[in-house]
Design an enzyme around this catalytic site. Structure first.
Site, mmCIF file in Angstrom:
data_model
loop_
_atom_site.group_PDB
_atom_site.id
_atom_site.type_symbol
_atom_site.label_atom_id
_atom_site.label_comp_id
_atom_site.label_asym_id
_atom_site.label_seq_id
_atom_site.Cartn_x
_atom_site.Cartn_y
_atom_site.Cartn_z
ATOM 1 N N GLN A 261 41.498 45.841 34.507
ATOM 2 C CA GLN A 261 40.182 45.239 34.310
ATOM 3 C C GLN A 261 39.055 46.258 34.417
ATOM 4 O O GLN A 261 37.908 45.903 34.648
ATOM 5 C CB GLN A 261 39.955 44.122 35.325
ATOM 6 C CG GLN A 261 40.855 42.929 35.079
ATOM 7 C CD GLN A 261 40.423 41.724 35.901
ATOM 8 O OE1 GLN A 261 39.309 41.251 35.789
ATOM 9 N NE2 GLN A 261 41.333 41.243 36.727
ATOM 10 N N ARG B 181 40.283 34.988 31.780
ATOM 11 C CA ARG B 181 39.297 34.090 32.395
ATOM 12 C C ARG B 181 39.745 32.644 32.270
ATOM 13 O O ARG B 181 39.238 31.766 32.948
ATOM 14 C CB ARG B 181 37.911 34.198 31.718
ATOM 15 C CG ARG B 181 37.193 35.534 31.814
ATOM 16 C CD ARG B 181 37.149 36.064 33.179
ATOM 17 N NE ARG B 181 38.280 36.947 33.393
ATOM 18 C CZ ARG B 181 38.698 37.340 34.581
ATOM 19 N NH1 ARG B 181 38.099 36.920 35.653
ATOM 20 N NH2 ARG B 181 39.738 38.144 34.719
ATOM 21 N N LYS C 51 41.904 37.512 44.425
ATOM 22 C CA LYS C 51 41.323 38.749 44.943
ATOM 23 C C LYS C 51 40.205 38.487 45.932
ATOM 24 O O LYS C 51 40.247 38.931 47.076
ATOM 25 C CB LYS C 51 40.739 39.525 43.758
ATOM 26 C CG LYS C 51 41.385 40.832 43.539
ATOM 27 C CD LYS C 51 40.681 41.648 42.473
ATOM 28 C CE LYS C 51 40.125 40.827 41.344
ATOM 29 N NZ LYS C 51 39.623 41.645 40.249
ATOM 30 N N THR C 52 39.206 37.787 45.436
ATOM 31 C CA THR C 52 38.037 37.530 46.274
ATOM 32 C C THR C 52 38.451 36.769 47.523
ATOM 33 O O THR C 52 37.973 37.038 48.615
ATOM 34 C CB THR C 52 37.001 36.691 45.503
ATOM 35 O OG1 THR C 52 37.041 37.099 44.149
ATOM 36 C CG2 THR C 52 35.634 36.882 46.078
ATOM 37 N N ASP D 25 35.343 45.812 46.603
ATOM 38 C CA ASP D 25 35.861 44.948 45.545
ATOM 39 C C ASP D 25 35.758 45.677 44.208
ATOM 40 O O ASP D 25 34.937 46.569 44.048
ATOM 41 C CB ASP D 25 35.028 43.657 45.507
ATOM 42 C CG ASP D 25 35.736 42.550 44.734
ATOM 43 O OD1 ASP D 25 36.928 42.734 44.414
ATOM 44 O OD2 ASP D 25 35.099 41.526 44.459
ATOM 45 N N GLU D 26 36.575 45.301 43.254
ATOM 46 C CA GLU D 26 36.530 45.896 41.905
ATOM 47 C C GLU D 26 36.562 47.423 41.971
ATOM 48 O O GLU D 26 35.748 48.101 41.352
ATOM 49 C CB GLU D 26 35.280 45.434 41.143
ATOM 50 C CG GLU D 26 35.045 43.939 41.139
ATOM 51 C CD GLU D 26 35.916 43.188 40.153
ATOM 52 O OE1 GLU D 26 36.878 43.791 39.613
ATOM 53 O OE2 GLU D 26 35.658 41.991 39.927
#
Length: 745
Positions: free
Chosen positions: A270, A614, A53-54, A239-240
């Site tokens: 998430q 994670r 994603k990042t 983001d997010e």
DNA sequence: TTCAGAAGGATTTTT
DNA sequence: TCCTTCTGAA
């Protein structure tokens, strides 16, 4: 998603594009490349955990600028934590070697502060408004309770604060909150809410929620301002996105109102911030909110083994509210997921710390221990210390929320703007200077009636000689202290801070105490001065310093180098670790009992999902069959988390058969470990000349595992130097004093 | 007004 | 168990 529908643009290399960027694009898979290179109109990137994603956002920023599609200052990227922003900024700068000006990467809150500092006047605030944290909110609410003659035990202030915050995050006013609430206490809370908001504004203060709300208000009421920002930011990257709440969504809409080039990245699985108003519908509704949106799904996972992915997907598929996606990885199956049922919380901590000890024997992999609530870290900290395992704790009391640090900052604020009631009240009798409760109560009452600030009221009381002699004198002294200090602010920030602390007698009062605690506070203040000096070096002013201090969070201290990290599941979002332990997988903890009652089970499940995803290689899930009841030695049986039963059972391995010998003192279990003085420590220490060998008490040191610490003591023992170093922030203060004295030999 | 000792309450998650 | 808040005496 049908890929043929959106042809990938040819990657025509222009001379403007750095070669590195070009080759980076070749690295991406088709979906990622589409997400990066589509630059017109709204775009929703539904990205699974560990799907890069990042990376996608970062490349996109680099692409926009590198291709010359827009200038750096026309890009705004928004993240949720300062840490994420910092990391992204760093990545972008590394991608674009020659960058005249960096693009703006910021959190919602710091972006809002930036805007509000400019235009606060339009909303009737001063541009030097203070940002109030939870403590400030509570002390303000206390005054509100006084004013309304409310008892704290009727509705606890803590609860009122939380409810107000929640209401604000849903965009409610005191009135609309009251209408929409079924809470029997709602009338009380609503009236407190109203007064709270009024007083906050009178004090020229904004709480965290206001920062966003007022920015939204600014942009919706002032067309020119909105147009200015909306046309400046040609490209907006969020983001997010699943964690945005209503006011944040409105902010985004305003900012996208001219160009409409918004790229939102998120994962509905998430979404774990509903308690602060995050609305999962924002992401589910994206295509309706931004017509013409293209949706790209990133389903390939580059992080975890297939086992981990299957487990995580298996769990979260019990949720009904999701769009659904299938994560896959080209990686291997990997190891099973180990479940350890412990007999007691102590045994659970023991298991975890021993396993970590084993891991560290043969690998340098970073290990994370995740838990639902902060207090779960304690037993584990004890166990880790017994085995002398270096760890780093995120959360707990952060540097900027320490009393002395907040006092010092309040002094700066109060001197800069004495009408800042909140800061002034904080320091008016700190250190004690004879302005007690009786006097203050009288002043507050007066201020309340006239709608004057506390400062104004004090000055009036002094002119009218309305107060008894002793209080009068004390206040006179205080007023002159503040007024005399004002010119000090002209000097560089660190000197100003030191000057104000000296003049106020704060330092002297601490020095007089001569306790270990006071000494630590002094050192913290010293560190604050150092931080101020660093700010000056970066060319930042006092306002930036204060803003950063207010918006700073513990997550931002996250240290890449520490090999064992303890943090909440919430804090773990966006991070990855080879090995992950999730402890406290019990009913009542995960899912948390309060969430079960509130019917937030899906969110708890997502939280667990975040924890699972994670991990890169290996997951341990542990729980205790008994838990200690509140006080005393009473144990209560506890049930394993229902989430354990929801995981695909064939992926799990039960470790209950594996038993460890209980830890005994002196049984040689705790290995003696020698810490070599890291180079950075020497570097720091040698700069200061004093004491034996140039080592000096109070010097700041950097340790690879613990981060920044301080030298407490230096002694010569034979040919060696015995240096005792303390690392704050590792644990609760008391524990820290007892255990965290690390000897560097 | 301040300090010290005692009692009572608390435990979700964060910018 | 630990931390905060309340109470009463100097």
């Amino acid at each position: 998603m049908d890929k043929t529908e959106h042809k990938l643009p040819a990657l025509a290399p222009k001379s403007a594009i750095p070669n590195s960027l070009n080759s980076l694009l070749q690295d991406l898979n088709d979906e990622q490349r589409l997400a990066v290179t589509r630059t017109d109109g709204p775009l929703l990137i539904l990205a699974g955990a560990g799907s890069g994603k990042t990376r996608t956002i970062t490349y996109k920023i680099a692409y926009l600028i590198g291709q010359g599609i827009c200038r750096p200052e026309n890009v705004l990227a928004v993240t949720f934590t300062n840490k994420a922003a910092e990391e992204m900024r760093g990545r972008v700068e590394r991608l674009l070697e020659t960058l005249e000006s960096p693009p703006l990467v910021s959190t919602f809150h710091s972006f809002s502060v930036r805007v509000l500092r400019r235009h606060a006047g339009l909303l009737g605030y001063g541009s030097d408004f203070a940002i109030c944290d939870e403590d400030d909110q509570k002390s303000l609410l206390k005054q509100v309770y006084d004013e309304l003659k409310l008892q704290d035990n009727l509705v606890p202030i803590k609860r009122t604060r939380a409810v107000i915050s929640r209401a604000k995050n849903q965009g409610c006013s005191p009135e609309s909150y009251l209408e929409g609430s079924a809470d029997p206490d709602a009338p009380i809370i609503s009236s407190a809410f109203k007064v709270y908001q009024r007083r906050l504004k009178e004090a020229n203060g904004m709480d965290f929620d206001d920062l966003i709300l007022l920015t939204v208000q600014l942009l919706s009421e002032h067309d020119k301002v909105r147009e200015r920002y909306a046309s400046t930011y040609k490209y907006l990257l969020i983001d997010e996105y699943q964690d945005t709440n209503l006011p944040q969504f409105e902010l985004v809409k305003h900012l996208a109102s001219v160009h409409g080039n918004i790229s939102a990245v998120g994962d509905e699985d998430q979404s774990i911030y509903r308690f602060r108003g995050a609305d999962i519908n924002n992401i589910l509704r994206f295509e309706r909110d931004f017509p013409g949106a293209v949706v790209v799904k990133l389903e390939q996972n580059y992080r975890s083994t297939q086992t981990i992915l299957d487990a995580a997907t298996g769990l979260v598929s019990h949720n009904l509210k999701r769009k659904g996606k299938k994560l896959w990885t080209a990686g291997g199956k990997g190891e099973s997921i180990d479940v350890f049922p412990a007999e007691s919380p102590e045994a659970e901590a023991d298991f975890v710390s021993r396993s970590i000890y084993q891991f560290q024997k043969d690998s340098k992999d970073r290990i994370a221990v995740l838990y639902r609530t902060n207090f779960l870290s304690r037993q584990l900290e004890d166990a880790l210390r017994r085995l002398q395992i270096a760890y780093r704790l995120l959360g707990g009391v952060s540097f900027y929320s320490r009393k002395e640090v907040k006092d010092a900052l309040a002094y700066l604020r109060a001197v800069r703007n004495p009408n800042d009631d909140i800061s002034l009240a904080r320091i008016i009798n700190e250190p004690a200077r004879g302005i007690g409760k009786t006097t203050l109560d009288r002043l507050w009452e007066e201020a309340r009636q006239k709608h004057h600030s506390l400062w104004q009221t004090i000055k009036e009381a002094l002119t009218s000689q309305a107060l008894p002699g002793r209080a009068h004198l004390a206040l006179e002294k205080f007023v002159s202290l503040i007024e005399v200090s004002a010119p000090v602010l002209e000097s560089p920030l660190d000197q100003a801070l030191r000057g104000v602390l000296q003049a106020s007698g704060y330092i002297q009062a601490l020095e007089k105490q001569e306790t270990e605690e006071a000494n630590e506070r002094l050192l913290n203040l010293e560190e604050l001065v150092t931080a101020a000096a660093e700010h000056v070096q970066q060319g930042l002013g006092m306002t930036d310093f204060l803003d950063n201090a207010a918006l700073y969070s513990d997550t931002d201290e996250y240290d890449q180098n520490a090999s064992v990290l303890l943090m909440t599941l919430h804090n773990a979002k966006g991070l990855e670790f080879p090995v992950v332990f999730i402890i406290g997988c019990e009913e009542g903890l995960l899912p948390h009992s309060l969430s079960v009652e509130a019917d937030d089970l899906e969110e708890e499940r997502r939280l667990c999902y975040v924890g699972l995803t994670r991990a890169q290689k290996k997951i341990y899930l542990t729980f205790s069959k008994r838990k200690r009841f509140n006080r005393g030695d009473v144990y209560e049986n506890s049930k394993p988390s229902r989430f354990l039963a929801e995981l695909p059972q064939h992926l799990l391995r039960d470790l209950s058969a594996r038993s460890f010998q209980p830890a005994r003192a002196g049984s040689g279990i705790a290995p003696s470990k020698t810490y070599n003085t890291p180079d950075s420590v020497r570097h720091f220490l040698e700069k200061k000349k004093a004491a034996p060998g140039g080592f000096v008490k109070g010097a700041l040191v950097q340790h690879n595992d613990f981060g920044r610490g301080r030298v407490l003591d230096v002694q010569e023992s034979g040919e060696d130097l015995k240096i005792t170093v303390q690392f704050p922030g590792i644990g609760i203060k008391k524990l820290l004093q007892r255990y965290a004295k690390l000897k560097l030999v």
